[in-house]
Design an enzyme around this catalytic site. Sequence first.
Site, PDB file in Angstrom:
ATOM      1  N   HIS A  94       0.853  -1.199   0.000  1.00 41.98           N
ATOM      2  CA  HIS A  94       0.000   0.000   0.000  1.00 41.98           C
ATOM      3  C   HIS A  94       0.885   1.243   0.000  1.00 41.98           C
ATOM      4  O   HIS A  94       1.964   1.245   0.605  1.00 41.98           O
ATOM      5  CB  HIS A  94      -0.912  -0.027   1.240  1.00 41.98           C
ATOM      6  CG  HIS A  94      -1.928   1.066   1.209  1.00 41.98           C
ATOM      7  ND1 HIS A  94      -1.624   2.352   1.566  1.00 41.98           N
ATOM      8  CD2 HIS A  94      -3.229   1.055   0.844  1.00 41.98           C
ATOM      9  CE1 HIS A  94      -2.715   3.099   1.410  1.00 41.98           C
ATOM     10  NE2 HIS A  94      -3.700   2.331   0.975  1.00 41.98           N
ATOM     11  N   GLU A 166      -3.992   2.484  -7.182  1.00 41.71           N
ATOM     12  CA  GLU A 166      -4.377   3.582  -6.299  1.00 41.71           C
ATOM     13  C   GLU A 166      -3.428   4.760  -6.516  1.00 41.71           C
ATOM     14  O   GLU A 166      -2.372   4.830  -5.871  1.00 41.71           O
ATOM     15  CB  GLU A 166      -4.280   3.152  -4.837  1.00 41.71           C
ATOM     16  CG  GLU A 166      -5.185   2.022  -4.460  1.00 41.71           C
ATOM     17  CD  GLU A 166      -5.407   1.970  -2.950  1.00 41.71           C
ATOM     18  OE1 GLU A 166      -6.541   2.189  -2.531  1.00 41.71           O
ATOM     19  OE2 GLU A 166      -4.438   1.759  -2.209  1.00 41.71           O
TER      20      GLU A 166
HETATM   21  P1  PGA Z   1      -9.317   6.312   0.615  1.00 39.05           P
HETATM   22  O1  PGA Z   1      -8.150   5.253   0.838  1.00 39.05           O
HETATM   23  O2  PGA Z   1     -10.511   5.557   0.084  1.00 39.05           O
HETATM   24  O3  PGA Z   1      -9.558   6.919   1.963  1.00 39.05           O
HETATM   25  O4  PGA Z   1      -8.822   7.287  -0.393  1.00 39.05           O
HETATM   26  C1  PGA Z   1      -7.897   4.251  -0.105  1.00 39.05           C
HETATM   27  C2  PGA Z   1      -6.662   3.503   0.294  1.00 39.05           C
HETATM   28  O5  PGA Z   1      -5.706   4.147   0.749  1.00 39.05           O
HETATM   29  O6  PGA Z   1      -6.616   2.261   0.208  1.00 39.05           O
END
Ligand code: PGA
Length: 251
Positions: A94, A166
């Site tokens: 992540h 992401e």
């Molecule tokens: P968020 O986080 O939905 O708060 O943007 C997503 C993540 O970091 O997995």
Amino acid sequence: MKPIIIGNWKMHLTASDVGDYARTFLAEPDILTKAEVTICPAAPLIPAVAGAFSNSPVQWGGQNAHWETQGAFTGETSMAMLSNLGCRLVLCGHSERRKFFHETDEMVSRKVEQATAHSMVPVLCVGETYEQRHQQQHEVVVMEQIRKGIDLLSAFPSLALYVAYEPVWAISTNQAIEPNPSDIIAMARLIRNALREELPTGAESVPILFGGNVNPQNAKKFVDGEVVTGVLVGGASLNPKTFHQIVTQLV
Ligand code: PGA
């Protein structure tokens, strides 16, 4: 295929909150059977989550674990520990782990390997920073994260892998700029191509998820059901009603 919806609670909530959360979230269980919903709480909350959701369609997973099987790594959690608690998947790499805990692609690759070795699905998280996109480096960065992240998977006879794209600038605690859905789909296509090049078999069946401030209002925009088949939700998964609304939007 059912949409895949993963809630990442990050370092929020405590075990005392889990009962109320589960009661609210499970109030309309029929909808939940139409999706593959997994909650990833912080490690100490996993037994509480497992207890609260064990007779429900909701599964649970880990946010992180170490790449070594065991050893003198004070404060760490092993993949075996997560697997033993019934986790079906584990987030690997992540962006917050990469940024705050200096995880490199090599470490992430070993985590992906260890998760697989412990029969959990590694969710390989990739994504560029705002600066990298601004400098037109986003494709190079993400392709490298994919290539290195899956580097050790060819040793396994069968492939179980999810990829979560992401973009760091889209995550709610960062700039949270809402991306253009067509840019997300385009990147997901590149990720699929990289998987085809790197994996001997199974590249077509690797689900690609989107994450970055996903909420009930925008979830549908990013999931086309073909290239992007699910979401990784941070902030909006902390409220069971909001998280349930996201599921409702996607089924
Ligand atoms: P968020 O986080 O939905 O708060 O943007 C997503 C993540 O970091 O997995």
